[in-house]
Design an enzyme around this catalytic site. Structure first.
Site, short mmCIF file in Angstrom:
data_model
loop_
_atom_site.label_atom_id
_atom_site.label_comp_id
_atom_site.label_asym_id
_atom_site.label_seq_id
_atom_site.Cartn_x
_atom_site.Cartn_y
_atom_site.Cartn_z
CG HIS A 272 46.34 33.94 29.16
ND1 HIS A 272 44.86 34.58 29.63
CD2 HIS A 272 47.11 35.14 28.90
CE1 HIS A 272 44.54 35.40 28.20
NE2 HIS A 272 45.85 35.98 27.78
CB ALA A 294 24.40 31.83 39.98
N GLY A 295 21.61 32.45 37.65
CA GLY A 295 20.87 34.06 36.72
C GLY A 295 21.60 34.17 36.36
#
Ligand code: ACO
Ligand code: LMR
Length: 604
Positions: A272, A294-295
């Site tokens: 891409h 961040a979980g």
């Protein structure tokens, strides 16, 4: 907008890309949509009015328009634009659609739109509150509701990947190929997807990960989300922020492709345009690490992604967030389908009783129905139920032109033919073939030229000089025997009917001003019966609310002369039967009525 598409969503497809459109319609049929998902096709260079497609075993006609504006005006409910224009045209098509308005989302397939234009286009859409999917994408899908073009592949693949009905996952990828791959993985390890978007591979795409994930957060069908990013760009960090500040609460599973890039000594450009890291933060590794911190559920590798999906899915099943999804019944597309050679949109004889534009013959045929031949004509010629004043006008016209004695051109020809021993049909056809620009066939021409003059605000004098330049006598003006002194009472009758029953007669009013001028030159240059019919038909259609282009189409296709043809056939048949009853011998024209002026042919 919590859902991108519903089962009622309809699209305008820009470009007559038959294979992709057929795939959409096959999907629609399979999942049991009521309406086809493609409402219109924009095909700027085609002169066709529709394209036929299969809808299950049957065929449907999808209308073609020359421009997006025309398509949108005709199909205002279609709020998705599928922009399949080339990279040279896609920008203009999108900008025009934004200008027209009324689109909720626009999907752009073209790859390689210049980045400067892509940014302008994406910003314009964002300002207008329109979701852009792409550029450089295969699109999006709301399983069981609406599918764009080729996303998901063939019907078999779609069913295998559980894309035929809504599951629980919200899927966002950049790549279209990996979208299909992931759909399959999700089908195997979970219950399929509720909404999926391939946002496209160009550096500047319209809607980005966060836009789609925030929408999915508010979509009650979506219970968890999967984000498949790739090396390059920083869009994933916006998702991390949304998770951190609580705008996204649903579980997210994510993976950025391109971790292999670190094994190369210099920056690598993947397939891409957007897939190359310009800074450490943009590498797949850094993004995966930040997302995990961040979980977000980030697997150890792409190979571990299926197991992570299964884990999250099972957990949501266990805590009751995800329920069992019933499998809908699917319709099967026949293996072989035959395209129909003919189309009929006016009548149908397949049921117990044949219909005229949807009305059984018995409901219009007998006197107790209160319907007349004008109603039958309005159904079979115009596929509409005209009001009484209009059907009575049609009947008045037919009765008025049924005959005008034996001396007129057509009746004379029919009589001569009958006397030559020919049948009713042969004699009738001879009479009918006489109808043309001078005799009985000036109705279309009158409508056309008077409408043109009135539309262009030509004064009668300007109209006359315009017609002189065209080199044609004004159709609908002049008569061999009728004149100011010997008025045509048929014309008076039609004018009286219109005055009493038409809401208004603007074109007739204009034509009478022209007649004043022509009769001042010569008193037989009256508005004749052909002219009066043509002009009043235009007034009738305008009063019935027809758009101008449809009236023009009636005129161009010869509809108006057809009233004379039907009416005068009655008279011709009368003359033919008269001849047969009288058993008249063959006719020979008296020689003394012919001026013979024959010179001996010159030798060349
Ligand atoms: N517009 C302008 N001038 C005309 C028209 C016209 N429609 N018709 C005739 N003229 C003029 C001619 O130019 C000619 O002028 P000139 O004397 O200065 O040279 C003069 O009138 C006479 O012309 P003719 O052709 O001899 O007129 P005629 O009376 O024979 O024509 C006809 C009758 C054929 C109907 C003619 O008027 C015409 O062609 N009209 C247009 C076609 C039309 O409306 N036909 C339907 C008639 S009704 C029916 O058939 C049911
Ligand atoms: C007709 O209706 O046939 C006439 O107006 C034409 C004619 O020549 O009388």
């Amino acid at each position: 907008m919590s859902r991108l598409f519903t089962k009622d969503t309809q699209a305008i497809f820009w470009n007559n890309n038959k294979t992709a459109i057929q795939r959409m319609l096959d999907y629609d049929y399979t999942i049991g949509r009521d309406k086809p998902s493609v409402a219109a096709i924009v095909a700027p260079t085609s002169n066709n009015k529709f394209e036929k497609f299969f809808y299950g075993p049957d065929e449907i006609m999808v209308p073609l328009y020359k421009s997006t504006a025309d398509a949108k005006a005709a199909q205002p409910q279609a709020d998705v634009l599928l922009n399949f224009a080339s990279f040279r045209t896609a920008y203009d098509v999108t900008m025009e659609a934004l200008e027209i308005g009324g689109f909720k989302s626009i999907m752009i397939t073209a790859e390689g739109i210049p980045e400067r234009l892509a940014r302008t286009m994406n910003q314009a859409a964002r300002d207008a509150g329109v979701t852009v999917i792409g550029p450089a994408t295969v699109g999006a899908i709301a399983p069981g509701a609406f599918k764009i073009a080729n996303i998901g592949g063939t019907i078999d693949n779609i069913i295998n990947s559980k894309l035929h009905r809504a599951g629980s996952c919200g899927l966002v990828t950049r790549s279209g190929g990996l979208f299909n791959e992931l759909s399959n993985i999700i089908a195997i390890n979970a219950d399929g997807i509720a909404e999926g978007v391939a946002i496209g591979g160009d550096r500047f795409v319209g809607s980005v990960f966060i836009d789609n994930l925030l929408r999915m957060e508010s979509n009650p069908d979506v219970k968890y989300m999967i984000l498949l990013g790739e090396v390059g760009g920083t869009e994933e960090y916006k998702v991390i922020e949304a998770v951190k500040d609580g705008r996204i609460k649903k579980p997210i599973i994510a993976w950025c492709i391109g971790t292999i890039a670190k094994h190369f000594s210099s920056g690598v450009q993947f397939g891409h345009a957007g897939a190359s890291a310009n800074a450490e933060r943009e590498t797949a590794e850094a993004k995966n690490k930040a997302m995990a911190e961040a979980g977000i559920h980030v697997p150890a590798s792409f190979n571990d992604l299926p197991a992570t999906i299964r884990e999250v899915y099972e957990e949501l099943r266990a805590n009751g967030t995800i329920q069992e999804i019933p499998e809908p019944e699917l319709k099967t597309i026949p293996k072989t389908r035959r395209s129909k050679q003919f189309i009929c949109t006016i009548s149908d004889d397949r049921g117990e009783e044949a219909t005229y534009a949807g009305f059984p013959i018995s409901s219009v045929a007998t006197p107790d129905t209160g319907k007349g031949i004008g109603d039958v004509i309005s159904l079979l010629w115009f596929k509409k139920q005209y009001p009484k004043w209009a059907t009575e006008f049609i009947e008045t016209v037919i009765k008025t032109v049924a005959d005008h004695g034996p001396a007129v051109s057509g009746a004379h020809n029919a009589k001569v033919t009958a006397r030559a021993g020919k049948s009713v049909v042969e004699s009738l056809v001879t009479g009918l073939l006489t109808i043309g620009p001078r005799f009985g066939g000036a109705i279309d021409g009158a409508a056309k030229y008077f409408k043109y003059a009135d539309d262009n605000n030509l004064t009668p004098a300007e109209f006359l000089s315009y017609m002189k330049k065209q080199g044609v006598p004004i159709p609908g003006i002049g008569h061999r025997i009728k004149s100011l002194k010997n008025p045509d009472l048929r014309v008076e009758g039609l004018k009286k009917f219109a005055a009493e029953h038409f809401p208004s007669t603007p074109l007739l009013d204009y034509a009478l001003t022209v007649e004043q001028l022509t009769t001042s030159k010569k008193e037989n240059l009256i508005l004749n019966v052909d002219g009066t019919i043509g002009i009043l038909m235009v007034d009738m259609w305008r009063a019935l609310g027809y758009p101008e282009d449809e009236i023009d189409e009636f005129i161009e296709s010869g509809t108006l002369n057809a009233f004379f043809i039907v009416g005068r056939s009655i008279g011709f048949i009368g003359h033919i039967l008269d001849e047969k009853r009288l058993a008249m011998p063959m006719y020979r024209h008296p020689m003394d009525d012919i001026l013979y002026d024959v010179q001996e042919a010159e030798e060349l």
